[in-house]
Design an enzyme around this catalytic site. Sequence first.
Site, PDB file in Angstrom:
ATOM      1  N   THR A 123       0.847  -1.187   0.000  1.00 60.78           N
ATOM      2  CA  THR A 123       0.000   0.000   0.000  1.00 60.78           C
ATOM      3  C   THR A 123       0.890   1.246   0.000  1.00 60.78           C
ATOM      4  O   THR A 123       1.974   1.204   0.584  1.00 60.78           O
ATOM      5  CB  THR A 123      -0.804   0.003   1.315  1.00 60.78           C
ATOM      6  OG1 THR A 123      -1.735  -1.064   1.277  1.00 60.78           O
ATOM      7  CG2 THR A 123      -1.524   1.293   1.577  1.00 60.78           C
ATOM      8  N   ILE A 130     -11.905  -6.055   1.584  1.00 55.46           N
ATOM      9  CA  ILE A 130     -11.406  -4.735   1.981  1.00 55.46           C
ATOM     10  C   ILE A 130     -10.525  -4.934   3.204  1.00 55.46           C
ATOM     11  O   ILE A 130     -10.912  -5.655   4.134  1.00 55.46           O
ATOM     12  CB  ILE A 130     -12.583  -3.795   2.291  1.00 55.46           C
ATOM     13  CG1 ILE A 130     -13.316  -3.431   0.981  1.00 55.46           C
ATOM     14  CG2 ILE A 130     -12.118  -2.530   2.999  1.00 55.46           C
ATOM     15  CD1 ILE A 130     -14.602  -2.693   1.186  1.00 55.46           C
ATOM     16  N   ASP A 137      -7.461  -2.876   5.865  1.00 54.81           N
ATOM     17  CA  ASP A 137      -7.428  -1.755   6.811  1.00 54.81           C
ATOM     18  C   ASP A 137      -7.423  -0.379   6.125  1.00 54.81           C
ATOM     19  O   ASP A 137      -7.804   0.626   6.729  1.00 54.81           O
ATOM     20  CB  ASP A 137      -6.148  -1.849   7.662  1.00 54.81           C
ATOM     21  CG  ASP A 137      -4.901  -1.762   6.773  1.00 54.81           C
ATOM     22  OD1 ASP A 137      -4.785  -2.564   5.818  1.00 54.81           O
ATOM     23  OD2 ASP A 137      -4.062  -0.874   7.007  1.00 54.81           O
TER      24      ASP A 137
HETATM   25  N1  ASP Z   1      -2.844  -2.966   4.084  1.00 56.05           N
HETATM   26  C1  ASP Z   1      -3.183  -3.365   2.739  1.00 56.05           C
HETATM   27  C2  ASP Z   1      -4.375  -4.239   2.726  1.00 56.05           C
HETATM   28  O1  ASP Z   1      -4.474  -5.079   3.590  1.00 56.05           O
HETATM   29  C3  ASP Z   1      -2.104  -4.089   2.070  1.00 56.05           C
HETATM   30  C4  ASP Z   1      -0.824  -3.359   1.966  1.00 56.05           C
HETATM   31  O2  ASP Z   1      -0.400  -2.657   2.887  1.00 56.05           O
HETATM   32  O3  ASP Z   1      -0.218  -3.483   0.925  1.00 56.05           O
HETATM   33  O4  ASP Z   1      -5.180  -4.129   1.831  1.00 56.05           O
END
Ligand code: ASP
Length: 298
Positions: free
Chosen positions: A158, A187, A189
């Site tokens: 992310t 979905i 966090d």
């Molecule tokens: N936190 C993101 C999710 O779980 C994934 C990521 O950090 O790449 O969708």
Amino acid sequence: MTPASEGRWALIVHGGAKAIEPGEEEANRRGVLQALAAGRAVLEGGGAAVDAVEAAIRVMEDLPVFNAGRGSALNEAGGVEMCAGLMDGRDLSVGAVGAIRNVRHPIAVAKRLLGEKEILLVGEGATLFAKENGAEMVAGEALVTEARKAALEAMHDTVGAVAMDRGGNLAAGTSTGGLAGAKVGRIGDSPLPGNGLYADNHVGGVSFSGDGETIARLALAARVMAGMAEQGPEAAIRDAVERLPGTGGAGADGGAIAIDRTGRIGWAHNSPAFAVAYANEGGGEPRACLGKDEEARD
Ligand code: ASP
């Protein structure tokens, strides 16, 4: 952690808590610096923290090296569904989208939602809202890269940004293609306030990357906000990140960036790498690091 600097802007961006292959190091470093420059231009021009966060994240959504916008992870059906969130610390307004398809810049859709009553739109409704509000729409394939087709593992990458403008306003944002191979409609966090992000002018702002289900169950952004005033941003993140591995099992790693209300910047991660760039007004040249160990070496 950088020193406090009242009345001056501060900005930190990240390209995800993940492992970075040697061949990808420069693309990650360049990418976060490019995002930082876009956000910085907004803040130096006297712009608002929310606009700086959007500007920085838009850059990373266009770079295929990051799992957001173009270059998003593919879900179990081989499609792209993205999530993004933006929070304005001035009035605690939140704009977020989940499992949205066919938009070039999910963060821009999240920003457009800031002025509405709803804080989170998902799936078809999010895509419809994007269309109706003039978002740039693209074919699903335009978001898919060859590298992502080959990536079978869940990568945590992310992107995110946290900014403080000269008026002392804070904002935090996230944007992600989610986890590779996840269920359609999943979905994590990233669009959820208190989980993947939070901003409050009285405290600070924070943005997470990592194993989304675990971050959400632990309400990690809320924990950082609770700890930040007393401990400062970096120690508060460290404490939050330390909670990750025991809860979610293997792969439950992550990282976060934060700025407190006095302008102090902090970041920490327990993932192998975490591409970060940061700068503050009067603080000299921007820094880019691929992890805490690199920051400590320099
Ligand atoms: N936190 C993101 C999710 O779980 C994934 C990521 O950090 O790449 O969708």
